[in-house]
Design an enzyme around this catalytic site. Structure first.
Site, mmCIF file in Angstrom:
data_model
loop_
_atom_site.group_PDB
_atom_site.id
_atom_site.type_symbol
_atom_site.label_atom_id
_atom_site.label_comp_id
_atom_site.label_asym_id
_atom_site.label_seq_id
_atom_site.Cartn_x
_atom_site.Cartn_y
_atom_site.Cartn_z
ATOM 1 C CE LYS A 47 -3.388 -2.327 2.939
ATOM 2 N NZ LYS A 47 -3.927 -2.370 4.322
ATOM 3 N N GLY A 48 2.098 1.115 0.503
ATOM 4 C CA GLY A 48 2.905 2.287 0.818
ATOM 5 C C GLY A 48 3.156 3.269 -0.314
ATOM 6 C CD GLU A 103 8.075 -1.043 -2.727
ATOM 7 O OE1 GLU A 103 7.235 -0.226 -2.290
ATOM 8 O OE2 GLU A 103 8.161 -2.177 -2.287
ATOM 9 C CG ASP A 104 6.803 2.087 0.296
ATOM 10 O OD1 ASP A 104 7.555 1.179 -0.145
ATOM 11 O OD2 ASP A 104 6.041 1.911 1.258
ATOM 12 C CG ASP A 107 14.762 -1.800 4.902
ATOM 13 O OD1 ASP A 107 15.821 -1.218 5.164
ATOM 14 O OD2 ASP A 107 14.137 -2.467 5.754
ATOM 15 C CG PHE A 156 10.517 2.171 10.669
ATOM 16 C CD1 PHE A 156 10.739 0.989 9.977
ATOM 17 C CD2 PHE A 156 9.226 2.669 10.736
ATOM 18 C CE1 PHE A 156 9.689 0.312 9.361
ATOM 19 C CE2 PHE A 156 8.166 1.999 10.128
ATOM 20 C CZ PHE A 156 8.399 0.817 9.438
ATOM 21 C CB VAL A 157 10.907 7.236 7.306
ATOM 22 C CG1 VAL A 157 12.278 7.787 7.670
ATOM 23 C CG2 VAL A 157 11.017 6.316 6.096
ATOM 24 N NE ARG A 169 -0.934 2.382 4.819
ATOM 25 C CZ ARG A 169 0.042 1.527 4.539
ATOM 26 N NH1 ARG A 169 1.130 1.935 3.943
ATOM 27 N NH2 ARG A 169 -0.072 0.264 4.868
HETATM 28 P P1 IMP Z 1 12.567 -4.630 1.856
HETATM 29 O O1 IMP Z 1 11.939 -5.862 1.283
HETATM 30 O O2 IMP Z 1 13.394 -4.928 3.074
HETATM 31 O O3 IMP Z 1 13.333 -3.808 0.845
HETATM 32 O O4 IMP Z 1 11.414 -3.759 2.428
HETATM 33 C C1 IMP Z 1 10.643 -3.012 1.643
HETATM 34 C C2 IMP Z 1 9.317 -2.750 2.316
HETATM 35 O O5 IMP Z 1 9.463 -2.634 3.730
HETATM 36 C C3 IMP Z 1 8.794 -1.422 1.853
HETATM 37 O O6 IMP Z 1 8.001 -1.600 0.727
HETATM 38 C C4 IMP Z 1 8.031 -0.939 3.057
HETATM 39 O O7 IMP Z 1 6.712 -1.433 3.005
HETATM 40 C C5 IMP Z 1 8.718 -1.546 4.240
HETATM 41 N N1 IMP Z 1 9.661 -0.604 4.892
HETATM 42 C C6 IMP Z 1 11.001 -0.659 4.908
HETATM 43 N N2 IMP Z 1 11.535 0.354 5.596
HETATM 44 C C7 IMP Z 1 10.499 1.093 6.007
HETATM 45 C C8 IMP Z 1 10.403 2.317 6.753
HETATM 46 O O8 IMP Z 1 11.384 2.952 7.182
HETATM 47 N N3 IMP Z 1 9.140 2.765 6.976
HETATM 48 C C9 IMP Z 1 8.022 2.119 6.535
HETATM 49 N N4 IMP Z 1 8.080 0.996 5.817
HETATM 50 C C10 IMP Z 1 9.295 0.479 5.566
HETATM 51 MG MG MG Z 2 5.985 -1.459 0.664
#
Ligand code: IMP
Ligand code: MG
Length: 192
Positions: A47-48, A103-104, A107, A156-157, A169
């Site tokens: 959703k982000g 993508e938002d 990470d 964490f944001v 959100r």
């Molecule tokens: P990844 O698979 O570890 O790259 O994580 C990606 C997903 O984790 C993003 O699409 C977000 O939904 C969530 N995420 C990672 N870091 C944050 C953050 O700082 N705030 C909120 N959501 C996050």
């Molecule tokens: Mg996401």
């Protein structure tokens, strides 16, 4: 804690300016419209990414079609579970289509990598990734990002679509929920 009292990392004004820059870069890469008339497809990761995608789509001065995919790896914690669940698939086929995945935040890279693998199996004409935020220091999976809004430190944001356990959100700015040490200042990224 009220979201409005959390420290601002990236203001609404900076986000707006950067999204416009990213749109120009996307337009440039897309080139002229295709002769067969098939518009590029924006695939929004729910959703982000929905605020970012809505703003980016309106800044891109080209016909676009838009579809959604839902990926979740996070339960209610601020650490990834390491598993990516695709809980909603695309509604439309992407074979032969120019796809822009939106993508938002990237990470560890696991989510984007998993989604890209799934999408590539369907043989799109091209696949590019636009992410508003990236935390390079957390990367586990290498992923190619065509457009990155801002590189941020390991914190964490929330806000502008990003949540923690479903909250925050709708904050207009991106704010820090959990800092991790001093961290570097946030850097706007040149699109490439
Ligand atoms: P990844 O698979 O570890 O790259 O994580 C990606 C997903 O984790 C993003 O699409 C977000 O939904 C969530 N995420 C990672 N870091 C944050 C953050 O700082 N705030 C909120 N959501 C996050
Ligand atoms: Mg996401």
């Amino acid at each position: 804690m009220t979201g409005q009292t959390l420290p601002i990392l990236i203001s609404q004004k900076r986000i707006r300016a950067r999204v416009a820059e990213m749109a120009r870069a996307v337009e440039e890469d897309l080139g002229p419209p295709r002769e067969d008339g098939a518009p590029p497809r924006m695939v929004v990761v729910l959703k982000g990414a929905f605020f970012f995608a809505a703003d980016l789509a309106r800044e891109i001065r080209r016909d676009l079609s838009i579809d959604f995919i839902h990926a979740d790896s996070y339960g209610g914690s601020t650490e990834s579970s390491g598993r990516v669940l695709l809980s909603k698939d695309l509604d439309h086929d992407i074979a032969g289509v120019d796809v822009l995945l939106v993508e938002d935040i990237v990470d560890t890279g696991l989510t984007v990598r998993t989604i890209c693998e799934r999408l590539r199996q369907r043989e799109p004409r091209s696949l590019r990734v636009a992410t508003l935020l990236s935390k390079p220091s957390r990367r586990v999976e290498q992923v190619e990002l065509s457009y990155t809004g801002f590189e941020i430190p390991d914190c964490f944001v929330v806000g502008y679509g990003l949540d923690h356990a479903g909250r925050y959100r709708n904050l207009a700015d991106i704010r820090v929920l959990e800092p991790s040490g001093a961290g570097d200042p946030v850097q706007p990224q040149r699109s490439g």
